[in-house]
Write a protein that holds these residues in place. Structure first.
Motif, PDB file in Angstrom:
ATOM      1  N   UNK A 110      -9.932   2.456  11.281  1.00 38.09           N
ATOM      2  CA  UNK A 110      -9.415   1.122  11.585  1.00 38.09           C
ATOM      3  C   UNK A 110      -8.760   0.500  10.358  1.00 38.09           C
ATOM      4  N   UNK A 111      -9.386   0.655   9.206  1.00 35.37           N
ATOM      5  CA  UNK A 111      -8.818   0.106   7.972  1.00 35.37           C
ATOM      6  C   UNK A 111      -7.498   0.770   7.622  1.00 35.37           C
ATOM      7  N   UNK A 112      -7.457   2.082   7.686  1.00 30.92           N
ATOM      8  CA  UNK A 112      -6.256   2.817   7.280  1.00 30.92           C
ATOM      9  C   UNK A 112      -5.086   2.603   8.230  1.00 30.92           C
ATOM     10  N   UNK A 113      -5.356   2.124   9.432  1.00 23.03           N
ATOM     11  CA  UNK A 113      -4.284   1.851  10.390  1.00 23.03           C
ATOM     12  C   UNK A 113      -3.621   0.496  10.157  1.00 23.03           C
ATOM     13  N   UNK A 114      -4.220  -0.327   9.290  1.00 25.10           N
ATOM     14  CA  UNK A 114      -3.713  -1.672   9.076  1.00 25.10           C
ATOM     15  C   UNK A 114      -2.520  -1.690   8.128  1.00 25.10           C
ATOM     16  N   UNK A 116      -0.515  -3.353   4.886  1.00 25.63           N
ATOM     17  CA  UNK A 116      -1.037  -3.910   3.630  1.00 25.63           C
ATOM     18  C   UNK A 116      -1.390  -5.390   3.743  1.00 25.63           C
ATOM     19  N   UNK A 117      -0.642  -6.122   4.557  1.00 19.98           N
ATOM     20  CA  UNK A 117      -0.882  -7.562   4.692  1.00 19.98           C
ATOM     21  C   UNK A 117      -2.212  -7.858   5.380  1.00 19.98           C
ATOM     22  N   UNK A 118      -2.661  -6.960   6.271  1.00 20.51           N
ATOM     23  CA  UNK A 118      -3.902  -7.191   7.008  1.00 20.51           C
ATOM     24  C   UNK A 118      -5.121  -6.535   6.366  1.00 20.51           C
ATOM     25  N   UNK A 119      -4.892  -5.776   5.318  1.00 16.85           N
ATOM     26  CA  UNK A 119      -5.984  -5.025   4.692  1.00 16.85           C
ATOM     27  C   UNK A 119      -7.047  -5.931   4.096  1.00 16.85           C
ATOM     28  N   UNK A 168      -6.915  -0.943  -3.196  1.00 17.46           N
ATOM     29  CA  UNK A 168      -7.234  -1.017  -4.621  1.00 17.46           C
ATOM     30  C   UNK A 168      -6.913  -2.391  -5.192  1.00 17.46           C
ATOM     31  N   UNK A 169      -5.789  -2.947  -4.778  1.00 18.32           N
ATOM     32  CA  UNK A 169      -5.441  -4.279  -5.284  1.00 18.32           C
ATOM     33  C   UNK A 169      -6.518  -5.293  -4.872  1.00 18.32           C
ATOM     34  N   UNK A 170      -7.041  -5.168  -3.654  1.00 16.78           N
ATOM     35  CA  UNK A 170      -8.092  -6.088  -3.218  1.00 16.78           C
ATOM     36  C   UNK A 170      -9.296  -6.003  -4.157  1.00 16.78           C
ATOM     37  N   UNK A 171      -9.730  -4.808  -4.478  1.00 15.24           N
ATOM     38  CA  UNK A 171     -10.853  -4.661  -5.396  1.00 15.24           C
ATOM     39  C   UNK A 171     -10.529  -5.229  -6.772  1.00 15.24           C
TER      40      UNK A 171
END
Length: 285
Positions: A110-114, A116-119, A168-171
């Motif tokens: 589910x995560x990988x299908x998103x 970048x804006x929805x991650x 990675x940017x989120x982390x």
């Protein structure tokens, strides 16, 4: 910039050639390699043997890495990660790479299908990802006391929520002091452009794994991945040369770690990789 190499490659080269480990380490040093990337388990098992050997041949430990499940509810992963930080500090190593666990397959899909804006929204509400974030915050703060920098890399796995640039940017944004180990070969696994990722994550780059990839059949429908075959650095299709040029232009002063797990002839691959990267570093010198 300086070169390092994975201990696993050195160990495998010794087994493939029948040469003593110390001789292979000396051959690496003769090719301009100055550091060793080593897994925490291997360093802990062979501390007494490796410490004097590395001093004798003129190598230092450039990075200690370890796999610790920081996303599970229990405390075992956090405790073992703390041990890795102390191990690195004891050996004067300033970089630790943590691989902090994985998601369940359905969650990861589910995560990988998103987009970048929805991650970010997904990651902020996922319990396992949030546990990783919170524990990384603790570990980064504790590592600072040991003069150690904690990093994540773009891991080449389908279930790890730090394989793609937006993840990675989120982390990086959520964990003050956390830094990024740029692996030049792993964004291909996720079919992402390594140069675009380098641009996005440039403010956080603190360590670099130089990995190339060889072309393989059956990669139709992919934009950036033409294969994942292990090759010496410079022998594949990835733009390692441009990555290094950008690092030089940005003032990066750390290690370039030679990586090619699965290479058929590890010693020759180390030689070819070291000579290729040394040539890039000499450009414009």
């Amino acid at each position: 910039m300086r070169l390092s190499v994975f201990f696993d490659h050195v160990r495998e080269a010794a087994a493939q050639t029948g040469k003593p480990l110390r001789e292979v380490l000396s051959l690496c040093r003769a090719e301009g390699v100055e550091g060793l990337e080593i897994r925490d388990l291997h360093l802990r098992e062979r501390e007494a043997e490796l410490s004097p050997m590395l001093k004798e041949v003129g190598l230092q430990i450039s990075c200690v890495y370890g796999m610790h499940d920081l996303g599970c509810p229990g405390e075992e992963g956090l405790a073992s990660a703390r041990e890795t930080l102390r191990l690195a500090g004891r050996h004067g190593c300033r970089r630790v790479l943590l691989v902090p666990g994985a998601l369940e397959t359905a969650e990861a899909d589910a995560l990988n299908a998103l987009s970048p804006e929805d991650t970010a929204a997904f990651m902020a509400r996922n319990p396992a990802v949030c546990r990783m974030r919170d524990r990384l915050r603790l570990l980064v703060a504790e590592a600072e006391q040991l003069q150690v920098t904690v990093t994540l890399e773009d891991f080449d796995g389908a279930r790890e929520p730090y394989a793609r640039r937006a993840q990675l940017r989120w982390f990086m944004e959520q964990v003050p002091g956390l830094r990024f180990t740029l692996d030049t070969g792993n964004f291909a696994f996720s079919d992402e452009d390594v140069l675009a990722a380098q641009t996005l994550l440039a403010p956080w780059v603190a360590h670099v794994h130089c990995k190339d990839r060889g072309e393989e059949p059956g990669m139709t429908g992919r934009q950036h991945c033409r294969g994942l075959a292990p090759v010496a650095v410079g022998d594949g299709y990835l733009p390692v040369d441009e990555v290094v040029r950008r690092l030089k232009a940005g003032g990066y002063q750390g290690f370039l770690a030679i990586e090619h797990f699965g290479a058929r002839d590890q010693l020759e691959a180390i030689r070819r990789s070291a000579r290729y990267l040394s040539g890039l570093l000499m450009e414009g010198a």
